[in-house]
Motif scaffolding. Structure first.
Motif, PDB file in Angstrom:
ATOM      1  N   GLU A  41      13.394 -43.869   7.993  1.00 44.16           N
ATOM      2  CA  GLU A  41      12.968 -42.758   8.842  1.00 44.16           C
ATOM      3  C   GLU A  41      13.345 -42.957  10.313  1.00 44.16           C
ATOM      4  N   ALA A  42      13.919 -44.094  10.648  1.00 48.57           N
ATOM      5  CA  ALA A  42      14.165 -44.440  12.046  1.00 48.57           C
ATOM      6  C   ALA A  42      15.437 -43.798  12.583  1.00 48.57           C
ATOM      7  N   SER A  43      15.416 -43.524  13.876  1.00 48.62           N
ATOM      8  CA  SER A  43      16.616 -43.051  14.565  1.00 48.62           C
ATOM      9  C   SER A  43      17.574 -44.228  14.726  1.00 48.62           C
ATOM     10  N   PRO A  44      18.849 -43.966  15.002  1.00 50.81           N
ATOM     11  CA  PRO A  44      19.773 -45.074  15.246  1.00 50.81           C
ATOM     12  C   PRO A  44      19.286 -45.984  16.389  1.00 50.81           C
ATOM     13  N   HIS A  45      18.700 -45.390  17.412  1.00 52.11           N
ATOM     14  CA  HIS A  45      18.181 -46.187  18.528  1.00 52.11           C
ATOM     15  C   HIS A  45      17.072 -47.123  18.043  1.00 52.11           C
ATOM     16  N   ARG A  46      16.175 -46.593  17.229  1.00 47.94           N
ATOM     17  CA  ARG A  46      15.062 -47.397  16.713  1.00 47.94           C
ATOM     18  C   ARG A  46      15.571 -48.476  15.764  1.00 47.94           C
ATOM     19  N   LEU A  47      16.620 -48.197  14.998  1.00 49.83           N
ATOM     20  CA  LEU A  47      17.182 -49.216  14.104  1.00 49.83           C
ATOM     21  C   LEU A  47      17.693 -50.415  14.890  1.00 49.83           C
ATOM     22  N   VAL A  48      18.339 -50.162  16.030  1.00 53.49           N
ATOM     23  CA  VAL A  48      18.806 -51.266  16.870  1.00 53.49           C
ATOM     24  C   VAL A  48      17.612 -52.049  17.404  1.00 53.49           C
ATOM     25  N   GLN A  49      16.557 -51.343  17.815  1.00 58.86           N
ATOM     26  CA  GLN A  49      15.345 -52.031  18.268  1.00 58.86           C
ATOM     27  C   GLN A  49      14.779 -52.909  17.157  1.00 58.86           C
ATOM     28  N   MET A  50      14.754 -52.384  15.940  1.00 57.57           N
ATOM     29  CA  MET A  50      14.223 -53.142  14.808  1.00 57.57           C
ATOM     30  C   MET A  50      15.069 -54.386  14.537  1.00 57.57           C
ATOM     31  N   LEU A  51      16.385 -54.261  14.663  1.00 56.56           N
ATOM     32  CA  LEU A  51      17.253 -55.432  14.487  1.00 56.56           C
ATOM     33  C   LEU A  51      16.947 -56.495  15.540  1.00 56.56           C
ATOM     34  N   MET A  52      16.803 -56.059  16.778  1.00 52.72           N
ATOM     35  CA  MET A  52      16.510 -57.014  17.843  1.00 52.72           C
ATOM     36  C   MET A  52      15.157 -57.693  17.624  1.00 52.72           C
TER      37      MET A  52
ATOM     38  N   ILE B  96      17.714 -69.418  11.031  1.00 51.58           N
ATOM     39  CA  ILE B  96      18.833 -69.330  11.973  1.00 51.58           C
ATOM     40  C   ILE B  96      19.983 -68.537  11.361  1.00 51.58           C
ATOM     41  N   SER B  97      20.236 -68.740  10.083  1.00 52.72           N
ATOM     42  CA  SER B  97      21.290 -67.977   9.415  1.00 52.72           C
ATOM     43  C   SER B  97      20.991 -66.478   9.478  1.00 52.72           C
ATOM     44  N   LYS B  98      19.743 -66.111   9.262  1.00 54.98           N
ATOM     45  CA  LYS B  98      19.364 -64.698   9.346  1.00 54.98           C
ATOM     46  C   LYS B  98      19.499 -64.180  10.774  1.00 54.98           C
ATOM     47  N   ALA B  99      19.133 -64.999  11.753  1.00 53.60           N
ATOM     48  CA  ALA B  99      19.265 -64.595  13.156  1.00 53.60           C
ATOM     49  C   ALA B  99      20.739 -64.376  13.511  1.00 53.60           C
ATOM     50  N   VAL B 100      21.605 -65.265  13.047  1.00 55.14           N
ATOM     51  CA  VAL B 100      23.049 -65.109  13.286  1.00 55.14           C
ATOM     52  C   VAL B 100      23.535 -63.808  12.647  1.00 55.14           C
ATOM     53  N   GLY B 101      23.078 -63.535  11.430  1.00 58.90           N
ATOM     54  CA  GLY B 101      23.465 -62.304  10.754  1.00 58.90           C
ATOM     55  C   GLY B 101      23.003 -61.063  11.501  1.00 58.90           C
ATOM     56  N   ILE B 102      21.820 -61.111  12.058  1.00 59.38           N
ATOM     57  CA  ILE B 102      21.298 -59.968  12.811  1.00 59.38           C
ATOM     58  C   ILE B 102      22.104 -59.757  14.083  1.00 59.38           C
ATOM     59  N   VAL B 103      22.363 -60.833  14.820  1.00 57.77           N
ATOM     60  CA  VAL B 103      23.163 -60.706  16.046  1.00 57.77           C
ATOM     61  C   VAL B 103      24.570 -60.219  15.688  1.00 57.77           C
ATOM     62  N   GLY B 104      25.103 -60.718  14.577  1.00 56.64           N
ATOM     63  CA  GLY B 104      26.405 -60.239  14.121  1.00 56.64           C
ATOM     64  C   GLY B 104      26.367 -58.752  13.785  1.00 56.64           C
ATOM     65  N   GLY B 105      25.283 -58.299  13.188  1.00 59.58           N
ATOM     66  CA  GLY B 105      25.124 -56.880  12.890  1.00 59.58           C
ATOM     67  C   GLY B 105      25.044 -56.037  14.148  1.00 59.58           C
ATOM     68  N   LEU B 106      24.347 -56.543  15.146  1.00 60.59           N
ATOM     69  CA  LEU B 106      24.288 -55.847  16.434  1.00 60.59           C
ATOM     70  C   LEU B 106      25.688 -55.746  17.038  1.00 60.59           C
ATOM     71  N   ARG B 107      26.431 -56.832  16.927  1.00 58.25           N
ATOM     72  CA  ARG B 107      27.791 -56.863  17.468  1.00 58.25           C
ATOM     73  C   ARG B 107      28.687 -55.869  16.736  1.00 58.25           C
ATOM     74  N   GLU B 108      28.569 -55.812  15.421  1.00 55.50           N
ATOM     75  CA  GLU B 108      29.384 -54.886  14.631  1.00 55.50           C
ATOM     76  C   GLU B 108      29.098 -53.432  14.980  1.00 55.50           C
ATOM     77  N   GLY B 109      27.905 -53.162  15.461  1.00 50.57           N
ATOM     78  CA  GLY B 109      27.533 -51.801  15.820  1.00 50.57           C
ATOM     79  C   GLY B 109      28.090 -51.331  17.146  1.00 50.57           C
TER      80      GLY B 109
END
Length: 131
Positions: free
Chosen positions: A21-32, A58-71
């Protein structure tokens, strides 16, 4: 049924519903937020000397930062987006180093950087003053 397993399932379903249900902006907030949570979990695992949990967090944190970067939209980007891309790369390298060295200070550094980026992102959606 294991109560902890049930709680995890409930949280997972809740997070999935919130994300759908989240907006794209909220999805980025959730990732962070998720990245900051994983860094905190890794720091706790280091204190407990729980190497497997540290590696997973740490692996999950790297994946999240990588996902932020891909966006990031690097093709139609301003200089600030390119700088953010470089910052995300730096964060991923530092997280890998924190994993190798089991150094909570590096995790604190990355959490501080991610928190700063999140504060800026949060401010984008914050409503302006009401007159």
């Amino acid at each position: 049924m294991n109560p902890m397993l049930a709680l995890r399932q409930y949280q997972k379903v809740g997070a999935q519903a919130q994300a759908s249900e989240a907006s794209p902006h909220r999805l980025v907030q959730m990732l962070m937020e998720g990245g900051l949570d994983r860094i905190a979990q890794a720091k706790g695992a280091i204190v407990r000397k729980d190497v497997p949990a540290k590696c997973v967090a740490i692996s999950k944190a790297v994946g999240i930062v990588g996902g932020l970067r891909e966006g990031l939209d690097l093709e139609n980007s301003a200089e600030a987006v390119s700088e953010l891309d470089s910052l995300y790369i730096y964060m991923m390298k530092r997280l890998a180093e924190a994993n190798i060295k089991s150094d909570p200070r590096i995790l604190d550094e990355v959490a501080g950087l991610l928190r700063t980026v999140k504060e800026g992102w949060d401010a984008i959606a914050a409503p302006g003053p009401q007159f």
